[in-house]
Design an enzyme around this catalytic site. Structure first.
Site, PDB file in Angstrom:
ATOM      1  N   ARG A  37       0.818  -1.218   0.000  1.00 16.86           N
ATOM      2  CA  ARG A  37       0.000   0.000   0.000  1.00 16.86           C
ATOM      3  C   ARG A  37       0.849   1.263   0.000  1.00 16.86           C
ATOM      4  NH1 ARG A  37      -2.681  -3.797   3.226  1.00 16.86           N
ATOM      5  NH2 ARG A  37      -1.566  -2.959   5.007  1.00 16.86           N
ATOM      6  N   GLU A  54       5.492 -11.068  14.604  1.00 19.34           N
ATOM      7  CA  GLU A  54       4.991 -11.651  15.838  1.00 19.34           C
ATOM      8  C   GLU A  54       5.331 -13.141  15.908  1.00 19.34           C
ATOM      9  OE1 GLU A  54       0.832 -11.926  18.366  1.00 19.34           O
ATOM     10  OE2 GLU A  54       0.917 -10.764  16.518  1.00 19.34           O
TER      11      GLU A  54
END
Length: 178
Positions: free
Chosen positions: A62, A99
């Protein structure tokens, strides 16, 4: 049509609960991308945050939308920072922690010259892992990060602090609970 100075970009950010997994409130920029006046205004405001650089480095994917707008606005080169294996030719790579695991970004080895002033752009700043990897890539090519610019910053996740001492600018900020 609303005057650009009065355009509320927050009105073009959609909350999507439980995406991409339960407990996450995703900030969706798709409505902003779908509105030409809002997209134009976002690029204009990102450009106004600091002087023009020598090049724009846009982070996949993006960030490419806003990076292309900024590069065209300033008349400077657009350099894509892509996920590992997406760029042809000789590249340099930086990995960063996720993560659960690692990811990597690459730049073409000849994308920037020593001493070039660079603005890094992406749609969202959260923990700063991707942006930090991008700053390291720019530095490895001898260029200078003048600033990092984001449409949205999720405050409280440490991204801005992780990117210090580089100047960080965001058009909108949200607490992680918003």
């Amino acid at each position: 049509m609303t005057a650009p100075a009065a355009l509320d970009l927050r009105a073009f950010i959609r909350d999507v609960p439980d995406f991409p997994r339960p407990g996450i409130l995703f900030k969706d920029i798709t409505p902003l991308l779908a509105d030409p006046a809002a997209l134009r205004e976002a690029v204009r405001r990102l450009a106004a945050l600091a002087p023009p650089p020598d090049a724009v480095v846009a982070v996949e994917s993006r960030g490419f939308v806003f990076g292309a707008g900024l590069a065209l606005h300033w008349g400077v080169p657009l350099v894509p920072a892509r996920k590992f294996g997406k760029l042809p030719g000789q590249t340099i790579r930086e990995t960063y922690a996720l993560e659960y695991g690692q990811d990597g970004l690459e730049l073409h080895a000849d994308a920037l010259r020593a001493g070039q002033r660079v603005v890094i752009v992406d749609d969202l700043l959260a923990t700063g892992g991707t942006a930090s990897a991008t700053t390291r890539l720019v530095a490895r090519l001898g260029a200078r990060v003048e600033s990092l610019r984001f449409v949205i910053e999720l405050v409280g996740l440490g991204g801005r602090e992780r990117l210090a001492p580089h100047p960080v600018h965001a058009l909108l900020d949200y607490a992680v609970t918003e």
